[in-house]
Design a protein around this motif. Structure first.
Motif, PDB file in Angstrom:
ATOM      1  N   THR A  38     -10.415 -11.814  41.638  1.00 18.67           N
ATOM      2  CA  THR A  38      -9.766 -10.507  41.521  1.00 18.67           C
ATOM      3  C   THR A  38      -8.254 -10.628  41.655  1.00 18.67           C
ATOM      4  O   THR A  38      -7.493 -10.028  40.887  1.00 18.67           O
ATOM      5  CB  THR A  38     -10.320  -9.552  42.586  1.00 18.67           C
ATOM      6  N   VAL A  39      -7.805 -11.414  42.606  1.00 22.57           N
ATOM      7  CA  VAL A  39      -6.367 -11.621  42.797  1.00 22.57           C
ATOM      8  C   VAL A  39      -5.757 -12.337  41.593  1.00 22.57           C
ATOM      9  O   VAL A  39      -4.691 -11.958  41.107  1.00 22.57           O
ATOM     10  CB  VAL A  39      -6.097 -12.398  44.102  1.00 22.57           C
ATOM     11  N   ALA A  40      -6.457 -13.358  41.088  1.00 21.45           N
ATOM     12  CA  ALA A  40      -5.945 -14.086  39.922  1.00 21.45           C
ATOM     13  C   ALA A  40      -5.862 -13.183  38.697  1.00 21.45           C
ATOM     14  O   ALA A  40      -4.881 -13.219  37.950  1.00 21.45           O
ATOM     15  CB  ALA A  40      -6.834 -15.290  39.629  1.00 21.45           C
ATOM     16  N   LEU A  41      -6.871 -12.354  38.484  1.00 22.66           N
ATOM     17  CA  LEU A  41      -6.856 -11.436  37.348  1.00 22.66           C
ATOM     18  C   LEU A  41      -5.757 -10.393  37.480  1.00 22.66           C
ATOM     19  O   LEU A  41      -5.087 -10.065  36.499  1.00 22.66           O
ATOM     20  CB  LEU A  41      -8.218 -10.754  37.208  1.00 22.66           C
ATOM     21  N   SER A  42      -5.530  -9.904  38.680  1.00 21.72           N
ATOM     22  CA  SER A  42      -4.477  -8.908  38.862  1.00 21.72           C
ATOM     23  C   SER A  42      -3.095  -9.509  38.638  1.00 21.72           C
ATOM     24  O   SER A  42      -2.212  -8.867  38.068  1.00 21.72           O
ATOM     25  CB  SER A  42      -4.578  -8.256  40.237  1.00 21.72           C
ATOM     26  N   MET A  88       1.554  -7.256  31.506  1.00 22.13           N
ATOM     27  CA  MET A  88       2.149  -5.947  31.361  1.00 22.13           C
ATOM     28  C   MET A  88       3.670  -5.995  31.318  1.00 22.13           C
ATOM     29  O   MET A  88       4.292  -5.274  30.544  1.00 22.13           O
ATOM     30  CB  MET A  88       1.716  -5.026  32.508  1.00 22.13           C
ATOM     31  N   PHE A  89       4.273  -6.836  32.147  1.00 24.64           N
ATOM     32  CA  PHE A  89       5.724  -6.818  32.275  1.00 24.64           C
ATOM     33  C   PHE A  89       6.439  -7.902  31.469  1.00 24.64           C
ATOM     34  O   PHE A  89       7.649  -7.843  31.315  1.00 24.64           O
ATOM     35  CB  PHE A  89       6.118  -6.899  33.740  1.00 24.64           C
ATOM     36  N   PRO A 144       5.224  -9.172  28.066  1.00 24.45           N
ATOM     37  CA  PRO A 144       4.262  -9.329  26.963  1.00 24.45           C
ATOM     38  C   PRO A 144       4.737 -10.277  25.867  1.00 24.45           C
ATOM     39  O   PRO A 144       3.922 -10.703  25.055  1.00 24.45           O
ATOM     40  CB  PRO A 144       4.121  -7.912  26.422  1.00 24.45           C
ATOM     41  N   GLU A 145       6.002 -10.641  25.839  1.00 19.08           N
ATOM     42  CA  GLU A 145       6.504 -11.518  24.788  1.00 19.08           C
ATOM     43  C   GLU A 145       5.897 -12.920  24.877  1.00 19.08           C
ATOM     44  O   GLU A 145       5.766 -13.611  23.879  1.00 19.08           O
ATOM     45  CB  GLU A 145       8.027 -11.648  24.855  1.00 19.08           C
ATOM     46  N   LYS A 146       5.543 -13.346  26.073  1.00 19.80           N
ATOM     47  CA  LYS A 146       4.981 -14.682  26.256  1.00 19.80           C
ATOM     48  C   LYS A 146       3.523 -14.755  25.831  1.00 19.80           C
ATOM     49  O   LYS A 146       2.995 -15.838  25.651  1.00 19.80           O
ATOM     50  CB  LYS A 146       5.097 -15.109  27.720  1.00 19.80           C
ATOM     51  N   PHE A 147       2.868 -13.632  25.686  1.00 18.20           N
ATOM     52  CA  PHE A 147       1.446 -13.642  25.368  1.00 18.20           C
ATOM     53  C   PHE A 147       1.275 -13.127  24.000  1.00 18.20           C
ATOM     54  O   PHE A 147       0.894 -12.768  23.226  1.00 18.20           O
ATOM     55  CB  PHE A 147       0.656 -12.822  26.372  1.00 18.20           C
TER      56      PHE A 147
END
Length: 75
Positions: free
Chosen positions: A58-62, A69-70, A72-75
């Protein structure tokens, strides 16, 4: 051996996933006894391990979703 890839090369998915998995399991060695002690023997050891892994997931996913979200250019 020119056409074959060895598992020690940098682009191997085995190495890409093995280090985070190993670190998560090692960190769970610290988390599981804390969960087991905090539950005052209401959970079995396997349930404490499962809850520890669920919490780590859960922590890794968050954290991942935060970066998506902040930045998005890298993904």
């Amino acid at each position: 051996m020119s056409g074959r890839h060895r598992a020690t090369e940098e682009n191997s998915p085995i190495l890409y996933l093995s280090l985070p998995t190993y670190l998560a399991l090692c960190f769970n060695l610290l988390v599981a006894p804390i969960v087991y002690a905090a539950s005052s023997n209401e959970f079995s050891r396997s349930q404490a391990w499962s809850l520890g892994l669920l919490g780590l997931g859960t922590v890794a996913l968050s954290i991942y979703l935060f970066f998506v979200m902040f930045v998005p250019e890298k993904f």
